[in-house]
Design a protein around this motif. Sequence first.
Motif: not given
Lengths: 307, 307
Positions: A271, A273-276, A278, A286, A289-290, A292-294, A296, B272, B275, B300
């Motif tokens: 979470r 990391a998703l917040g940007g 990290v 990693a 994170v990638r 889940r970010a995609s 989102a 944050r 996200a 992220a």
Amino acid sequence: MPEKTIDRVTRLLSLLGYLADHHDVPVAELAQQFGVPEAQILKDIDLLWVTGTPGYYPDDLIDFSYDDAESRLSLREGRGFDRKIRLAPREAIALAAAVQWLRAAGEGESVAALESLAAKLATLVPAVVETASAPAVRDALDAAIDAHSAVVIEYVSAEDERTERLILPELISTDGSAWYVEGWCALARARRTFRLDRVLSLRAADGAEQVSALDARENTPQEAAQTRSVRFLVDPAARYVAEDLPGAQISDGPEGIRVRLTVARTDWLVRLALGGAVRAIDSDLAAEVRTRASDALAAYHSQEPLG
Amino acid sequence: MDVSHPERILDLLIALGNTPVRMTKQQIRRNVAGYSQDDAAFERMFERDKDLLRSIGVPIVVDRDSIHEDDVGYRIDLDAYSMDLSLTPEEIGALSLAREVHQTAPWRDAARRGVTKVRAIDEAHDSDAPPVALELAVPDDSLDALCEAIAQRRRVRFTYTGLSSPTREREVEPWRIIAQRRGWYLLGRDCESGEQRRFRLSRVRGQVTETGPAGAFEIPEHSIEAAEAREVTILVRSGKAASLRARGSVEAYDADRDLLRINVSEPIEFAREVAGYGADAVVLAPADIREGVIARLQRAAKVADDA
């Protein structure tokens, strides 16, 4: 553990403050008042008796009259310190925070006193502690703790999983923003802490559940939670994020702030990391994170903004 | 004569409280019992004792001679030393519960000493401690200096790293300290912009220095909420994002999503947090917060594997 000098000095001055307007006081009363044995009060008085202004002639010294037979004390000469010492800012904040929070908790017999205290301390303290009001399930948990009985809660975890859990609640706490209950959980077969705002519902355990919870707690060996070590890089602008993590080892590097930490779960880190905040993280995390970010970003793409 | 540490501190206190004008270091070393005659050892002892007295709230005034600048003298302001608080025995008893409530060591220590001081006021009617715990964030180093500045209405300067602004020097009229969501904040007027601002104490770098005269400003009526709180609308998947849901109002949106409205006063930290929920929580409005979340998710999506 020997008492800290700062605590002893605080009590010595407070003894003078108390004796300034209480006369012929039994040593036992002082011991009760300051939460130390009578022998300690006598040591404190012996110390005060030899302190005073430079010169240290009899007239310079703090003086008491002590009735040996009755073990009672009066202050005869306080050398200007027959007065009560003010609260340091930090002490005032600690007391005001406790009052504010005990009020929010609605503790039984002291409620009226806490109300008037809050008003008196407000003028004294330049600080506010914002305390979330206690969630509705608190009363039921309090009752269960008092009765040493089990309850069944429906709970949403930090990973957003919904479970039904049989727990034996033991302690309720708050960090000022959220409330927690700690206790033994039959599902986890271990001690766990639950956030009250994630408790969706609560009911008393029935007789059979009650027995099985107590039995299971008796028969569960203490086991350590599974942990792993994680390493990640935090953006320097978000340094405080790293500093807020309990137990984190932090070092500054050219590429960012290096953090190393042993954890039981990693969902909070994903979470973060998703917040940007990290920049780099262990490869398995990693990848998560990638993904889940995609997902989102796709959701944002397909959902028009309002207004 | 062998003088114990607490005894020496008391002798220093009484000497500085009774001096007709002030005492120089020379006079203290020569006249106050217990100090070493060795220069370096004396300096060490005196600094340590002075720090201890200040940390428990003793107002040690430093007087500088207007002609001879290195001619520094010390005294204690006895009026400022005294506690201005009257409490009933019930109130003293309720306040004493603060000793049991705090879980973090610095606050437990401060509460213990604060309770000792209020117990100098009068007898206490003690009540039972509740089975509850308050876990306040550990105080930042700047807390004491800021409380002092608030009490004296003096402006302060410090170096600050904002969430969205570079590290730079700030000048602030300090109004109030706030503990919220695991952190400590200063609320006050930023002298540069002239507006009410919140500063997170963990983002203050180095020392806080008081600047300008005492009584330089009045603390206006203010809300402890950060300036404009705005409503944020979010689409949340059913059963997800429980801690966001707990802070706002929820209505059904479609078969598997709910519409959530939350008032937000710290948009950057909120972006944050949202996200972190990835595709489970999609911000619809306002546009800047939505864009903020998208920018974070884009960052992220590029998170690297840590080497």
